[in-house]
Design a protein around this motif. Sequence first.
Motif, mmCIF file in Angstrom:
data_model
loop_
_atom_site.group_PDB
_atom_site.id
_atom_site.type_symbol
_atom_site.label_atom_id
_atom_site.label_comp_id
_atom_site.label_asym_id
_atom_site.label_seq_id
_atom_site.Cartn_x
_atom_site.Cartn_y
_atom_site.Cartn_z
ATOM 1 N N GLY A 263 27.232 15.522 -21.242
ATOM 2 C CA GLY A 263 26.167 15.658 -20.260
ATOM 3 C C GLY A 263 26.041 17.083 -19.747
ATOM 4 N N GLN A 264 27.137 17.802 -19.734
ATOM 5 C CA GLN A 264 27.118 19.167 -19.214
ATOM 6 C C GLN A 264 26.807 20.200 -20.294
ATOM 7 N N ASN A 265 27.279 19.944 -21.539
ATOM 8 C CA ASN A 265 27.201 20.967 -22.579
ATOM 9 C C ASN A 265 26.461 20.547 -23.848
ATOM 10 N N ARG A 266 25.904 19.369 -23.895
ATOM 11 C CA ARG A 266 25.163 18.879 -25.056
ATOM 12 C C ARG A 266 25.992 19.001 -26.336
ATOM 13 N N LEU A 267 27.120 18.326 -26.362
ATOM 14 C CA LEU A 267 27.983 18.386 -27.537
ATOM 15 C C LEU A 267 27.377 17.650 -28.730
#
Length: 305
Positions: A263-267
Amino acid sequence: MAQIKRGGKGVRRAVKASSRAKTARQARARTSGVLDSVIGLLPFTDEQLQRIFLSIIIGGAVALAWFIASLAGVPAMAQAQVAYLASDAGFEVRRVRVTGTNRMDEQHVYSRALAQRDRPMPQVELEALREELLELPWVKDARVSAQLPDTLAIDIVERTPHAVLEKPDRLVLIDAEGTELEPVARDKAKEMLMISGPGASRQVADLDRLLATAPALKPQIEAAEWVGNRRWNLSFKTEQILALPEGDDEAATALVKFARMDGQNRLIGGKVATFDMRAPPRIYMRVPGRSEQLLANASGTGGTP
């Protein structure tokens, strides 16, 4: 001359009798009218009502025969006699009605139920037939009842396809309990979760609980591999793989952590091919070609004069 009156009392009696007869006719007419009105309110046709009354009469006769034979101390004879009377009166299986089938082939149900055809109703073992139907892969539950005079009614509760189990030689539909339903073609299994690995079908319920901890990720997962009978590898629709640690709590914690990081880094959808979380709290990421690039850089640096 004196007049002699004849039949005075007889006339009065005739008048009274006529009056009583008229009153009786009126009462019968009123009663008949009431009965007709009541019967008219019932949701049955005349033919259906006749069949109901006939069933009651014949059923009473059958029950009486059973009672008399039982008093004689010969229950086997009583059963045979009741069966004979019931069959002779039309109380035998002539029709089979199956409801509740959606995906399964209902011919599998008929093939078992029709073994009861032409059998007298008292001899139909409803519970035994139900147990036989429960052996069918698709049947989660079954209700079997005899509807007099001649119908065997079967209501099937089907299992719901939940995922696809990948076997070495074929793909098989399974439900949420891991019960194998039937083989399925790969093109018809595209939108379903693919599960693989020895013993994976016994872990379906645990996998559902694991995926429920990170609902945002669930639609993006297309496959789950049960590895070494101890942990899961999850494959995303982007062909990326997430390796989870052993243990229910550890795997759930790692999956929630990954969901937060995504959600934070679009892995998901990025350059990383494999996320390895088998050694919490660490996470290792493999980017295709990165090792080769580092080796090439190192070789180039070492060869510079």
